[in-house]
Write a protein that holds these residues in place. Sequence first.
Motif, PDB file in Angstrom:
ATOM      1  N   LEU A  41      36.419  18.900 111.652  1.00 26.34           N
ATOM      2  CA  LEU A  41      36.540  20.280 112.098  1.00 26.34           C
ATOM      3  C   LEU A  41      36.515  20.393 113.613  1.00 26.34           C
ATOM      4  O   LEU A  41      35.894  19.581 114.308  1.00 26.34           O
ATOM      5  N   GLY A  42      37.180  21.448 114.111  1.00 24.57           N
ATOM      6  CA  GLY A  42      37.095  21.772 115.519  1.00 24.57           C
ATOM      7  C   GLY A  42      35.719  22.305 115.869  1.00 24.57           C
ATOM      8  O   GLY A  42      34.899  22.613 114.997  1.00 24.57           O
ATOM      9  N   TYR A 317      18.613  21.471 103.671  1.00 21.81           N
ATOM     10  CA  TYR A 317      19.331  21.889 102.479  1.00 21.81           C
ATOM     11  C   TYR A 317      20.680  22.466 102.902  1.00 21.81           C
ATOM     12  O   TYR A 317      20.891  22.829 104.065  1.00 21.81           O
ATOM     13  N   LYS A 318      21.593  22.540 101.940  1.00 25.98           N
ATOM     14  CA  LYS A 318      22.935  23.007 102.249  1.00 25.98           C
ATOM     15  C   LYS A 318      23.301  24.254 101.445  1.00 25.98           C
ATOM     16  O   LYS A 318      23.042  24.307 100.248  1.00 25.98           O
ATOM     17  N   LEU A 319      23.886  25.217 102.140  1.00 28.23           N
ATOM     18  CA  LEU A 319      24.506  26.365 101.496  1.00 28.23           C
ATOM     19  C   LEU A 319      25.988  26.032 101.377  1.00 28.23           C
ATOM     20  O   LEU A 319      26.681  25.875 102.387  1.00 28.23           O
ATOM     21  N   VAL A 320      26.473  25.907 100.141  1.00 30.80           N
ATOM     22  CA  VAL A 320      27.825  25.419  99.885  1.00 30.80           C
ATOM     23  C   VAL A 320      28.726  26.606  99.561  1.00 30.80           C
ATOM     24  O   VAL A 320      28.409  27.416  98.687  1.00 30.80           O
ATOM     25  N   THR A 321      29.844  26.711 100.268  1.00 27.36           N
ATOM     26  CA  THR A 321      30.805  27.766  99.983  1.00 27.36           C
ATOM     27  C   THR A 321      32.194  27.168  99.836  1.00 27.36           C
ATOM     28  O   THR A 321      32.505  26.124 100.409  1.00 27.36           O
ATOM     29  N   GLY A 322      33.024  27.814  99.029  1.00 25.93           N
ATOM     30  CA  GLY A 322      34.369  27.303  98.809  1.00 25.93           C
ATOM     31  C   GLY A 322      35.370  28.427  98.632  1.00 25.93           C
ATOM     32  O   GLY A 322      35.009  29.596  98.482  1.00 25.93           O
ATOM     33  N   GLU A 323      36.639  28.049  98.649  1.00 26.43           N
ATOM     34  CA  GLU A 323      37.734  29.003  98.601  1.00 26.43           C
ATOM     35  C   GLU A 323      38.417  29.008  97.235  1.00 26.43           C
ATOM     36  O   GLU A 323      38.583  27.962  96.612  1.00 26.43           O
ATOM     37  N   VAL A 334      32.864  24.080 102.378  1.00 28.16           N
ATOM     38  CA  VAL A 334      32.087  23.907 103.608  1.00 28.16           C
ATOM     39  C   VAL A 334      30.605  24.003 103.269  1.00 28.16           C
ATOM     40  O   VAL A 334      30.187  24.891 102.529  1.00 28.16           O
ATOM     41  N   ARG A 335      29.824  23.078 103.834  1.00 28.48           N
ATOM     42  CA  ARG A 335      28.375  23.055 103.571  1.00 28.48           C
ATOM     43  C   ARG A 335      27.639  23.364 104.880  1.00 28.48           C
ATOM     44  O   ARG A 335      27.671  22.587 105.828  1.00 28.48           O
ATOM     45  N   TYR A 336      26.977  24.535 104.902  1.00 31.41           N
ATOM     46  CA  TYR A 336      26.211  24.977 106.061  1.00 31.41           C
ATOM     47  C   TYR A 336      24.753  24.539 105.922  1.00 31.41           C
ATOM     48  O   TYR A 336      24.206  24.507 104.821  1.00 31.41           O
ATOM     49  N   GLN A 337      24.125  24.218 107.031  1.00 31.99           N
ATOM     50  CA  GLN A 337      22.714  23.813 107.020  1.00 31.99           C
ATOM     51  C   GLN A 337      21.796  25.029 106.891  1.00 31.99           C
ATOM     52  O   GLN A 337      22.002  26.047 107.561  1.00 31.99           O
ATOM     53  N   LEU A 338      20.787  24.882 106.037  1.00 29.00           N
ATOM     54  CA  LEU A 338      19.751  25.899 105.870  1.00 29.00           C
ATOM     55  C   LEU A 338      18.448  25.431 106.509  1.00 29.00           C
ATOM     56  O   LEU A 338      18.075  24.262 106.391  1.00 29.00           O
ATOM     57  N   ASN A 339      17.761  26.349 107.176  1.00 27.33           N
ATOM     58  CA  ASN A 339      16.436  26.031 107.692  1.00 27.33           C
ATOM     59  C   ASN A 339      15.438  25.968 106.538  1.00 27.33           C
ATOM     60  O   ASN A 339      15.534  26.750 105.588  1.00 27.33           O
ATOM     61  N   ASP A 361      29.026  19.464 106.760  1.00 32.02           N
ATOM     62  CA  ASP A 361      30.300  18.781 106.558  1.00 32.02           C
ATOM     63  C   ASP A 361      31.250  19.715 105.834  1.00 32.02           C
ATOM     64  O   ASP A 361      30.866  20.804 105.386  1.00 32.02           O
ATOM     65  N   ALA A 362      32.492  19.298 105.739  1.00 30.77           N
ATOM     66  CA  ALA A 362      33.512  20.122 105.077  1.00 30.77           C
ATOM     67  C   ALA A 362      34.525  19.222 104.391  1.00 30.77           C
ATOM     68  O   ALA A 362      34.820  18.110 104.864  1.00 30.77           O
TER      69      ALA A 362
END
Length: 501
Positions: A41-42, A317-323, A334-339, A361-362
């Motif tokens: 990713l950019g 932990y990861k918050l996972v989102t998809g299209e 895309v997996r965003y980091q959670l505090n 990561d994505a």
Amino acid sequence: MALIRRPRVVAAVAAAAAVLATLTGQATATADSPTMTKLSLGSSQFKMSDTNYASATDNLYTRYLTRHADLTDVITTDYTKNSAGDTDSWLNLRSMRSCVGDETKALPTAATSTAWCWSSAYADDTTPRWWPQGMTTTGAADGSDGAIQGDHVAAVAWHYRTFARDAASDTTGCKSDNLLKLTFIDRDTGKYRHVLLAEPTSTSSGASDFKYVTGHGGGIVWYANYLYVTDTTHGIRVFDVNKLAKVDDYGSGLTTYGIHSGRSSACGYPYVLPEVHYYQQAGTPSSCASDANNGALDPDHLCYSWLSLDKSSGSPYKLVTGEWYGDVDGGRVVRYQLNPTSASTYPGLLNMSGGKTVIEDAYAASRYRGLQGGMSWTDAQGVLNFAFHKGCGTLSGVYSHTWVGDTRAATTCAAGGNWAAGPPQGLSYWPKLDSTQVDELWGDTEGICPSVSLKQSYPEDFADATDPRDVCYAHNGSTVTTSLRSVFAVGFNDPAVQNLH
């Protein structure tokens, strides 16, 4: 999570694919492009900024929404009268029920530990107005016993649907297209209640009003006291369960919301759940339609279609989102980091750096399309696994388990699917129930088979099923709308789940 072991070397992956193909009766594919492709990713690609409503919500909660509530109130308190004291059965707690007849085709082919259909009271099971979408549970939200505030709860997001032929009175206010509500279901009793999602009208610490929230509601995740809900073209909203409140005015037919003359209301519902954060990408995608933008995915913007929580490899932990794209391969995951909830800043919220969310990561789902729910986990061998729901209208949908390095041919809708009709929506992992390890995978479906009168009223939106394999084919000409809406749990480690592709 009781993890599935997956060989790491390519030869072993190929051998495992052959074994799984034998188990599922599917032919193996020759070595091909992978099902999942990792993306580079950019620097700002798919990152979101935070609009913070916490102070505004705190003020509303302190000064205006002062009838504070908790989960137990929501899922156990019955109301037989509205706020004016008149009998109003619409306010009663409703109960999930057993699925019967063709409704059972909305359940997975694997054995279920929970198999519910919605109440027929007020047509939750068949209404063409409200559509169940993303779902989540308290199962992994706290990391210990599967409970939040002592309750075992599943949550489902619904959006309101308007039609082209609707009168103006059916398309505004509390009947606005994509109005969002949330349903809390008590796992222990099957009883449930709808709650309105709300957003303060400003971010100011002096905020004195709130409005309803709109969106598709395709993705939802419960983590600690927060509920994350997708806003398809913009990003992810966050609501705080610790700020649940009972409003002053409630009852069927009530169409006001917000604060008026010092009194609160929420489109007739007794409870409101306020927003505390709104993570948004810069700009919006060129299209989140079935064919993306004539087959081209927007390289700079994401469509936030579904959500899940990945706690399998520890912190972060990861918050996972998809299209979701119905006709185009390659939707991004895309997996965003959670505090962690113990973090000194923004505990339980998305990790931020330089004012932007941090991406772990994505991936591109290179050989998949129509993903309506998904999840990820890292197994005992360190291999990243994915599971997806793929909708096929009201035909049997597809459940796919894949992993990084997998090159098997994917099951398709054309091949007849392998899972529930409905179509499938969200996925959520439930590891423990109190002290008992249950390792369940929860999901839901959304569909209906419309009656003749419904098709006649809205011919642009409902038509006869034309495929004999379609669950609704046998209901052509029926005077009754049939439900294909379910909430279910299957064994996460069941071979009938893990061996599907």
